[in-house]
Motif scaffolding. Structure first.
Motif, PDB file in Angstrom:
ATOM      1  N   GLY A 219      10.144   0.055  -8.918  1.00 59.97           N
ATOM      2  CA  GLY A 219      11.547   0.404  -9.017  1.00 59.97           C
ATOM      3  C   GLY A 219      12.276   0.008  -7.735  1.00 59.97           C
ATOM      4  O   GLY A 219      11.772   0.250  -6.633  1.00 59.97           O
ATOM      5  N   ALA A 220      13.450  -0.601  -7.865  1.00 57.69           N
ATOM      6  CA  ALA A 220      14.187  -1.068  -6.688  1.00 57.69           C
ATOM      7  C   ALA A 220      14.565   0.092  -5.764  1.00 57.69           C
ATOM      8  O   ALA A 220      14.441  -0.007  -4.542  1.00 57.69           O
ATOM      9  CB  ALA A 220      15.434  -1.833  -7.126  1.00 57.69           C
ATOM     10  N   LYS A 221      15.012   1.185  -6.344  1.00 56.72           N
ATOM     11  CA  LYS A 221      15.419   2.339  -5.535  1.00 56.72           C
ATOM     12  C   LYS A 221      14.230   2.931  -4.795  1.00 56.72           C
ATOM     13  O   LYS A 221      14.323   3.266  -3.601  1.00 56.72           O
ATOM     14  CB  LYS A 221      16.068   3.401  -6.425  1.00 56.72           C
ATOM     15  CG  LYS A 221      16.589   4.609  -5.657  1.00 56.72           C
ATOM     16  CD  LYS A 221      17.279   5.600  -6.599  1.00 56.72           C
ATOM     17  CE  LYS A 221      17.796   6.806  -5.820  1.00 56.72           C
ATOM     18  NZ  LYS A 221      18.463   7.790  -6.724  1.00 56.72           N
ATOM     19  N   GLU A 222      13.109   3.069  -5.485  1.00 55.55           N
ATOM     20  CA  GLU A 222      11.913   3.648  -4.874  1.00 55.55           C
ATOM     21  C   GLU A 222      11.389   2.754  -3.747  1.00 55.55           C
ATOM     22  O   GLU A 222      10.997   3.243  -2.681  1.00 55.55           O
ATOM     23  CB  GLU A 222      10.827   3.853  -5.932  1.00 55.55           C
ATOM     24  CG  GLU A 222      11.112   4.955  -6.927  1.00 55.55           C
ATOM     25  CD  GLU A 222      12.079   4.547  -8.038  1.00 55.55           C
ATOM     26  OE1 GLU A 222      12.480   5.433  -8.819  1.00 55.55           O
ATOM     27  OE2 GLU A 222      12.429   3.359  -8.109  1.00 55.55           O
TER      28      GLU A 222
ATOM     29  N   GLN B  51       0.829  -1.208   0.000  1.00 56.31           N
ATOM     30  CA  GLN B  51       0.000   0.000   0.000  1.00 56.31           C
ATOM     31  C   GLN B  51       0.858   1.251   0.000  1.00 56.31           C
ATOM     32  O   GLN B  51       0.487   2.275  -0.603  1.00 56.31           O
ATOM     33  CB  GLN B  51      -0.932   0.005   1.213  1.00 56.31           C
ATOM     34  CG  GLN B  51      -2.007   1.078   1.154  1.00 56.31           C
ATOM     35  CD  GLN B  51      -2.912   0.929  -0.074  1.00 56.31           C
ATOM     36  OE1 GLN B  51      -3.448  -0.160  -0.327  1.00 56.31           O
ATOM     37  NE2 GLN B  51      -3.071   1.993  -0.841  1.00 56.31           N
ATOM     38  N   HIS B  52       2.017   1.198   0.633  1.00 58.11           N
ATOM     39  CA  HIS B  52       2.923   2.353   0.642  1.00 58.11           C
ATOM     40  C   HIS B  52       3.466   2.624  -0.762  1.00 58.11           C
ATOM     41  O   HIS B  52       3.584   3.785  -1.173  1.00 58.11           O
ATOM     42  CB  HIS B  52       4.072   2.117   1.622  1.00 58.11           C
ATOM     43  CG  HIS B  52       3.628   2.002   3.048  1.00 58.11           C
ATOM     44  ND1 HIS B  52       3.314   3.098   3.821  1.00 58.11           N
ATOM     45  CD2 HIS B  52       3.420   0.910   3.829  1.00 58.11           C
ATOM     46  CE1 HIS B  52       2.950   2.694   5.029  1.00 58.11           C
ATOM     47  NE2 HIS B  52       3.008   1.372   5.058  1.00 58.11           N
ATOM     48  N   TYR B  53       3.816   1.551  -1.498  1.00 58.38           N
ATOM     49  CA  TYR B  53       4.270   1.735  -2.885  1.00 58.38           C
ATOM     50  C   TYR B  53       3.159   2.364  -3.723  1.00 58.38           C
ATOM     51  O   TYR B  53       3.401   3.266  -4.534  1.00 58.38           O
ATOM     52  CB  TYR B  53       4.648   0.401  -3.538  1.00 58.38           C
ATOM     53  CG  TYR B  53       5.609  -0.479  -2.792  1.00 58.38           C
ATOM     54  CD1 TYR B  53       6.686   0.034  -2.070  1.00 58.38           C
ATOM     55  CD2 TYR B  53       5.463  -1.868  -2.834  1.00 58.38           C
ATOM     56  CE1 TYR B  53       7.576  -0.803  -1.407  1.00 58.38           C
ATOM     57  CE2 TYR B  53       6.346  -2.705  -2.179  1.00 58.38           C
ATOM     58  CZ  TYR B  53       7.387  -2.179  -1.461  1.00 58.38           C
ATOM     59  OH  TYR B  53       8.249  -3.013  -0.807  1.00 58.38           O
ATOM     60  N   ILE B  54       1.935   1.870  -3.520  1.00 58.61           N
ATOM     61  CA  ILE B  54       0.791   2.369  -4.281  1.00 58.61           C
ATOM     62  C   ILE B  54       0.533   3.837  -3.972  1.00 58.61           C
ATOM     63  O   ILE B  54       0.309   4.657  -4.877  1.00 58.61           O
ATOM     64  CB  ILE B  54      -0.466   1.527  -3.983  1.00 58.61           C
ATOM     65  CG1 ILE B  54      -0.282   0.099  -4.525  1.00 58.61           C
ATOM     66  CG2 ILE B  54      -1.717   2.167  -4.586  1.00 58.61           C
ATOM     67  CD1 ILE B  54      -1.368  -0.866  -4.076  1.00 58.61           C
ATOM     68  N   ASN B  55       0.568   4.171  -2.693  1.00 64.60           N
ATOM     69  CA  ASN B  55       0.297   5.558  -2.285  1.00 64.60           C
ATOM     70  C   ASN B  55       1.284   6.536  -2.909  1.00 64.60           C
ATOM     71  O   ASN B  55       0.931   7.691  -3.199  1.00 64.60           O
ATOM     72  CB  ASN B  55       0.357   5.680  -0.762  1.00 64.60           C
ATOM     73  CG  ASN B  55      -0.797   4.963  -0.068  1.00 64.60           C
ATOM     74  OD1 ASN B  55      -1.791   4.610  -0.704  1.00 64.60           O
ATOM     75  ND2 ASN B  55      -0.663   4.729   1.230  1.00 64.60           N
ATOM     76  N   LYS B  56       2.520   6.081  -3.104  1.00 71.59           N
ATOM     77  CA  LYS B  56       3.552   6.939  -3.691  1.00 71.59           C
ATOM     78  C   LYS B  56       3.572   6.871  -5.216  1.00 71.59           C
ATOM     79  O   LYS B  56       4.365   7.555  -5.868  1.00 71.59           O
ATOM     80  CB  LYS B  56       4.919   6.544  -3.132  1.00 71.59           C
ATOM     81  CG  LYS B  56       5.106   6.878  -1.647  1.00 71.59           C
ATOM     82  CD  LYS B  56       6.463   6.399  -1.154  1.00 71.59           C
ATOM     83  CE  LYS B  56       6.695   6.776   0.301  1.00 71.59           C
ATOM     84  NZ  LYS B  56       6.877   8.229   0.480  1.00 71.59           N
TER      85      LYS B  56
ATOM     86  N   GLU C 281      13.868   2.984  -0.691  1.00 71.13           N
ATOM     87  CA  GLU C 281      13.750   4.237   0.065  1.00 71.13           C
ATOM     88  C   GLU C 281      12.468   4.280   0.883  1.00 71.13           C
ATOM     89  O   GLU C 281      12.456   4.801   2.012  1.00 71.13           O
ATOM     90  CB  GLU C 281      13.821   5.422  -0.902  1.00 71.13           C
ATOM     91  CG  GLU C 281      15.202   5.617  -1.504  1.00 71.13           C
ATOM     92  CD  GLU C 281      15.250   6.736  -2.530  1.00 71.13           C
ATOM     93  OE1 GLU C 281      14.161   7.198  -2.948  1.00 71.13           O
ATOM     94  OE2 GLU C 281      16.365   7.145  -2.915  1.00 71.13           O
ATOM     95  N   THR C 282      11.390   3.721   0.346  1.00 74.64           N
ATOM     96  CA  THR C 282      10.128   3.652   1.074  1.00 74.64           C
ATOM     97  C   THR C 282      10.262   2.763   2.306  1.00 74.64           C
ATOM     98  O   THR C 282       9.862   3.137   3.422  1.00 74.64           O
ATOM     99  CB  THR C 282       9.013   3.108   0.157  1.00 74.64           C
ATOM    100  OG1 THR C 282       8.866   3.970  -0.969  1.00 74.64           O
ATOM    101  CG2 THR C 282       7.688   3.013   0.899  1.00 74.64           C
ATOM    102  N   GLU C 283      10.823   1.587   2.119  1.00 72.58           N
ATOM    103  CA  GLU C 283      10.985   0.624   3.214  1.00 72.58           C
ATOM    104  C   GLU C 283      11.934   1.164   4.288  1.00 72.58           C
ATOM    105  O   GLU C 283      11.680   1.023   5.487  1.00 72.58           O
ATOM    106  CB  GLU C 283      11.520  -0.697   2.647  1.00 72.58           C
ATOM    107  CG  GLU C 283      10.583  -1.362   1.673  1.00 72.58           C
ATOM    108  CD  GLU C 283      11.290  -2.155   0.582  1.00 72.58           C
ATOM    109  OE1 GLU C 283      10.602  -2.618  -0.342  1.00 72.58           O
ATOM    110  OE2 GLU C 283      12.543  -2.305   0.647  1.00 72.58           O
TER     111      GLU C 283
END
Length: 297
Positions: A237-240, A215-220, A243-245
Motif C-alpha cells: 500500500g502506498a500510504k503504508e 524488510q520493514h514492510y514485511i515486518n509490519k 509512513e514506514t519510510e
C-alpha cells in the motif's frame, strides 16, 4: 536430464492474458484499485507486447487506474541538447511499460519536463493535474497516497528496487533540494508556443538503496509477494510504505542511500551526507579520475 527438459520447457512458456489476470489478482489487486506500477516486461514473458497492461486494465476495470513513471533524458548545464525537447507524446527512458501507456488510446501524461507520469483510468486526470514545470517532481505520488493506492513492482526487484514513495519522502523532508546538482540539469520544453529551458530544482538521485525498506514492510505485514508470469513481484500500500519510510528517514536521512561505496551520486552529491562526501572526494574521486584517464582496473 528430465529436470533440465522441464526447466527448458517452462522457460519457453508464454503467459496468456487470462493467466496474468489470475496472477495479478492473487497479489491483491482488485477492481477499482489505483495502482502505481514499475515493470520489467521481459521477465514476465507474456504472449503479446501489451498483454501485461491489458491484463492490469482488465483487473482494475473502469473504476480503477494504472499509473507509472515516464521520466525522460535530460542534460547537465552547459551541455543542453537543442534537439532534446520534452513533448507529451515524446520518448521516455523509463522503459517499455510507460511507452505502452503513453501510446494507449486512453493514456494520459503529465507535463513535467523531466519527471512526467503516465496513467490510464478513472483517476488519471486527478493524479496528473497541474504536474508541470511549476510542480514538484513527485506530486503524483502524494495523490496516489491520498487515494489509498497500491504499488506494484514486477520483474525488477533487484535491478530497480524499491518504491517511488521514498523519493516523495525525500521531497517533503527537504532532502531533494540538498543536492549539489540542483538547478544544473534540465531540458527544453514548449510553453505557449515558445521553446524554453527547464532546470530541475529537486533531485531524486540513486534509488538502488531503496530495497533496504523491504524488510520493514514485511515486518509490519504491509508487503505481499508472488509471481506475474515468470517475474517475481511485490505489492504494498502506498500510504503504508510512505509512513514506514518517513518514520525511518526522519531519524536517519541517509538510510535510502545505496550501499555502493563507489556511487558518486550517493557518496558525493548530498549536502546532508557531508561525512561520506568529504571521504569520497579525498580518496575515491581521484581514483575514479585516474581510472578514466589511464583506463585502470
Amino acid at each position: 536430464m528430465q529436470e533440465t527438459l522441464v526447466r527448458d520447457f517452462q522457460m519457453d512458456k508464454k503467459y496468456s492474458q487470462e493467466e496474468l489476470i489470475s496472477n495479478i489478482k492473487a497479489l491483491g489487486i482488485n477492481s477499482g484499485d489505483t495502482v502505481f506500477v514499475r515493470a520489467g516486461l521481459r521477465k514476465i514473458n507474456s504472449e503479446g507486447r501489451s498483454t501485461f497492461l491489458d491484463a492490469l486494465l482488465e483487473v482494475v476495470g473502469k473504476e480503477g487506474t494504472v499509473l507509472t513513471l515516464s521520466f525522460n533524458e535530460h542534460n547537465y548545464w552547459p551541455f543542453f541538447n537543442e534537439n532534446n525537447v520534452f513533448t507529451v507524446d515524446g520518448p521516455t527512458t523509463a522503459g517499455s511499460f510507460p511507452k505502452q501507456i503513453i501510446n494507449h488510446p486512453n493514456g494520459k501524461r503529465s507535463l513535467h519536463p523531466t519527471c512526467s507520469y503516465a496513467a490510464i483510468g478513472k483517476n488519471a486526470e486527478l493524479i496528473l493535474k497541474n504536474h508541470d514545470e511549476n510542480a514538484t517532481s513527485y506530486l503524483p505520488i502524494k495523490r496516489l497516497i491520498d487515494l489509498n493506492g497500491k504499488m506494484l513492482l514486477t520483474g525488477c526487484l533487484e535491478e530497480s528496487p524499491g518504491f517511488t514513495t521514498v523519493h516523495y519522502v525525500q521531497e517533503i523532508l527537504g532532502l531533494s533540494k540538498k543536492s549539489i546538482l540542483k538547478n544544473l540539469s534540465g531540458i527544453y520544453y514548449f510553453k505557449d508556443g515558445e521553446k524554453k529551458k527547464f532546470f530541475r530544482k529537486d533531485i531524486g538521485g540513486c534509488s538502488l538503496g531503496f530495497g533496504a525498506f523491504y524488510q520493514h514492510y514485511i515486518n509490519k505485514g504491509y508487503m505481499s509477494h508472488g509471481m506475474i508470469g515468470d517475474a517475481h513481484s511485490i505489492i504494498v500500500g502506498a500510504k503504508e510504505a510512505f509512513e514506514t519510510e518517513l518514520s525511518i528517514m526522519k531519524k536517519q536521512p541517509t538510510y535510502a542511500l545505496c550501499r555502493n561505496p563507489q556511487c558518486t551520486m550517493c557518496r558525493a552529491t548530498w549536502t546532508y551526507n557531508k561525512k561520506e562526501m568529504l571521504s569520497f572526494i579525498i580518496f575515491e574521486l581521484p581514483r575514479k579520475i585516474l581510472k578514466r584517464i589511464f583506463k585502470l582496473k
